[in-house]
Every structure is written in C-alpha cells, then in structure tokens.
Design an enzyme around this catalytic site. Sequence first.
Site, PDB file in Angstrom:
ATOM      1  N   ASN A   9     -33.470  63.474  97.517  1.00 44.97           N
ATOM      2  CA  ASN A   9     -34.771  63.944  97.983  1.00 44.97           C
ATOM      3  C   ASN A   9     -34.574  64.513  99.385  1.00 44.97           C
ATOM      4  O   ASN A   9     -34.464  63.765 100.349  1.00 44.97           O
ATOM      5  CB  ASN A   9     -35.754  62.770  97.996  1.00 44.97           C
ATOM      6  CG  ASN A   9     -37.090  63.147  98.609  1.00 44.97           C
ATOM      7  OD1 ASN A   9     -37.372  64.328  98.829  1.00 44.97           O
ATOM      8  ND2 ASN A   9     -37.923  62.157  98.880  1.00 44.97           N
ATOM      9  N   LYS A  11     -36.614  66.095 101.161  1.00 44.66           N
ATOM     10  CA  LYS A  11     -37.840  66.116 101.973  1.00 44.66           C
ATOM     11  C   LYS A  11     -37.989  67.503 102.637  1.00 44.66           C
ATOM     12  O   LYS A  11     -37.703  68.502 101.996  1.00 44.66           O
ATOM     13  CB  LYS A  11     -37.832  64.967 102.987  1.00 44.66           C
ATOM     14  CG  LYS A  11     -37.515  63.624 102.285  1.00 44.66           C
ATOM     15  CD  LYS A  11     -37.757  62.416 103.116  1.00 44.66           C
ATOM     16  CE  LYS A  11     -37.398  61.178 102.300  1.00 44.66           C
ATOM     17  NZ  LYS A  11     -37.713  59.942 102.955  1.00 44.66           N
ATOM     18  N   HIS A  96     -44.460  59.845  95.640  1.00 44.77           N
ATOM     19  CA  HIS A  96     -43.545  59.401  96.699  1.00 44.77           C
ATOM     20  C   HIS A  96     -44.368  58.751  97.820  1.00 44.77           C
ATOM     21  O   HIS A  96     -45.491  59.178  98.101  1.00 44.77           O
ATOM     22  CB  HIS A  96     -42.749  60.589  97.240  1.00 44.77           C
ATOM     23  CG  HIS A  96     -41.706  60.146  98.214  1.00 44.77           C
ATOM     24  ND1 HIS A  96     -41.998  59.931  99.540  1.00 44.77           N
ATOM     25  CD2 HIS A  96     -40.399  59.818  98.049  1.00 44.77           C
ATOM     26  CE1 HIS A  96     -40.891  59.497 100.156  1.00 44.77           C
ATOM     27  NE2 HIS A  96     -39.914  59.431  99.265  1.00 44.77           N
ATOM     28  N   GLU A  98     -44.356  58.948 100.926  1.00 45.71           N
ATOM     29  CA  GLU A  98     -44.862  59.833 101.982  1.00 45.71           C
ATOM     30  C   GLU A  98     -46.085  60.606 101.500  1.00 45.71           C
ATOM     31  O   GLU A  98     -46.996  60.887 102.276  1.00 45.71           O
ATOM     32  CB  GLU A  98     -43.737  60.765 102.468  1.00 45.71           C
ATOM     33  CG  GLU A  98     -42.751  59.983 103.338  1.00 45.71           C
ATOM     34  CD  GLU A  98     -41.307  60.426 103.244  1.00 45.71           C
ATOM     35  OE1 GLU A  98     -41.044  61.579 102.876  1.00 45.71           O
ATOM     36  OE2 GLU A  98     -40.436  59.594 103.561  1.00 45.71           O
ATOM     37  N   GLU A 168     -39.225  52.243  95.394  1.00 38.62           N
ATOM     38  CA  GLU A 168     -38.885  52.510  96.790  1.00 38.62           C
ATOM     39  C   GLU A 168     -39.806  51.703  97.693  1.00 38.62           C
ATOM     40  O   GLU A 168     -40.932  52.139  97.987  1.00 38.62           O
ATOM     41  CB  GLU A 168     -39.074  54.001  97.104  1.00 38.62           C
ATOM     42  CG  GLU A 168     -38.151  54.907  96.332  1.00 38.62           C
ATOM     43  CD  GLU A 168     -37.972  56.244  97.043  1.00 38.62           C
ATOM     44  OE1 GLU A 168     -36.837  56.574  97.389  1.00 38.62           O
ATOM     45  OE2 GLU A 168     -38.979  56.927  97.286  1.00 38.62           O
ATOM     46  N   GLY A 174     -36.178  55.288 105.108  1.00 43.94           N
ATOM     47  CA  GLY A 174     -35.854  55.899 106.400  1.00 43.94           C
ATOM     48  C   GLY A 174     -35.756  54.903 107.543  1.00 43.94           C
ATOM     49  O   GLY A 174     -35.779  55.289 108.707  1.00 43.94           O
ATOM     50  N   SER A 213     -33.236  53.832 102.210  1.00 47.13           N
ATOM     51  CA  SER A 213     -32.060  53.649 103.070  1.00 47.13           C
ATOM     52  C   SER A 213     -30.757  53.435 102.304  1.00 47.13           C
ATOM     53  O   SER A 213     -29.865  52.716 102.758  1.00 47.13           O
ATOM     54  CB  SER A 213     -32.295  52.510 104.070  1.00 47.13           C
ATOM     55  OG  SER A 213     -33.334  52.873 104.963  1.00 47.13           O
TER      56      SER A 213
HETATM   57  P1  PGA Z   1     -34.250  57.407 102.660  1.00 45.04           P
HETATM   58  O1  PGA Z   1     -35.436  58.015 101.775  1.00 45.04           O
HETATM   59  O2  PGA Z   1     -33.031  57.354 101.751  1.00 45.04           O
HETATM   60  O3  PGA Z   1     -34.087  58.338 103.799  1.00 45.04           O
HETATM   61  O4  PGA Z   1     -34.681  56.021 103.052  1.00 45.04           O
HETATM   62  C1  PGA Z   1     -35.576  57.732 100.409  1.00 45.04           C
HETATM   63  C2  PGA Z   1     -36.789  58.436  99.864  1.00 45.04           C
HETATM   64  O5  PGA Z   1     -37.784  58.564 100.578  1.00 45.04           O
HETATM   65  O6  PGA Z   1     -36.792  58.898  98.699  1.00 45.04           O
END
Ligand code: PGA
Length: 249
Positions: A9, A11, A96, A98, A168, A174, A213
């Site tokens: 992903n 982003k 997701h 976010e 997740e 993150g 992460s």
């Molecule tokens: P990250 O994000 O690996 O940077 O923690 C995962 C995601 O949001 O799909």
Amino acid sequence: MKHPVFAANWKMNHAPADAKAFVRQFLAYFPRQQDRTVLIFPPALTLHAVTDALKDRPDIQLGVQNIHWEDKGAFTGENSAPIARAAGARYVLVGHSERRHVFGETDEETGKKTAAAVRAGLTPLVCVGETLAQRNAGETGSVVLRQLRAALAHIEPHQISSSLVAYEPVWAIGTGKTASPADASTVHAIIRSELRTLTGEREEAVPILYGGSVNSGNATTLLAAPDVDGLLVGGASLDAEGWATIVRA
Ligand code: PGA
C-alpha cells in the site's frame, strides 16, 4: 503449504516516474514466483505508469486504494470502480483505517464500496482493525466483527469467498509497533470463523493478511503465525529492495 499474499500500500507516495524506477529495480530483485501473490496499490494517478511498467509481469497485480460507491456521476475528485478497472486495477482496498479515521468513512460506506467493487469486477481487500482505546477496552473482537460484517453486507457468499481481508490494528499502522504473532493469530481466527459463517463454507479460503508496521525484519515471523495468510505493507513497501526482501519471505 501457504500461498501467501503480499500487498504493497503505497498510500500517497511515488509519482509516475518514481514508480517506474521502483518497478525496474523491484523486478531485478524479484523473479517470477508461482507460489505467492504480489499486489501493489499505487496512488490512482500513478496506476497507469505502473500498469505499463509491469506489462511483462502479469504475475504482479495492481489495485487502487479507494473507490466511490457509485459507478459514475457528479462526484468531483472521486474515482469509480469501473474507472479503476478500466485503468488497469484488479483489486481495491476498502475501509483502510486512514479512510475511516482521517476521512471519516463509515461502516455503511465500506459496505457500499465493496458492493461497487464486486459489480465492476474488482477484488476487494477489506481492511478492519481496532484503535488503541478499543483494544484497551477489550473491544478488539467486537470492533473487527462489526467492521467485517458491514463491509461484506451487500455481496453474496460466493463473492465473499473470492475477496481478501486484512487485519490492521490502527495502533500498529505507521507506528513501528506490531501486533505479536500470537495476537495477530487470535484476531485472524475470529475473522476466519466469521467468514465461515458468512460464506457457509466449512473450509473457507479467504486470505487474511496482517498489516501494521510490517518490515523485512518481522515479515517472516508474522507470516509464519497460524491463520496469517499474507501481509499488507505500507512504509516498508516504498523501497524496491526492502519490498523484494519482504515478498521473498
Ligand atoms: P505501515 O502501513 O506498514 O506503514 O504500518 C500499513 C497500512 O496502512 O496498510
């Protein structure tokens, strides 16, 4: 034997030129492997460049990070599932964290988006996960089940069977904190059991990915955990060499 799914992903990262350079480098590190599925979710405006760069590698599939639930119309700034499909996407992330927490997307909207994806021939990768406050309140299971049921509410059992799910935890995205493999397995087992109920299948095979992460140091251990069928990776998927290390886990 697992057939793991690795999903990147990106982003809001990688403009078309960066993405092309990424693909060139990544392909050099990652020769075709039949025993795993690799997916990349670039920003929508970068999708075309990545589709083009991957035209000789149909083993790597592409998706978009979001769609609107309507097929077309006056929705300035949005992309529909049919447009994403026509532009080369085969998958779409739905729900997701976010989208939910930064853009206020509701459970009901995720359900409509999943339905729109399936209508247009896109495979939904439905994301669920609890916040830290919900986890501390002992609500992980109930939150994840509520999100899962809502996201899958408007598609048929056989369509659920060909979808993907990602767990997740919001507090792990993150932040450098991951769920322990045991904690991930516990939540994945809850999701698995609900998918069995929703699909009416005793041995359902919907891949359940862990995300939050993940990096090249913890990917192998997380992937080895029971009921973890793949990884959804944000930050650590942006570097071609690092991403290649993860997908070879
Ligand atoms: P990250 O994000 O690996 O940077 O923690 C995962 C995601 O949001 O799909």
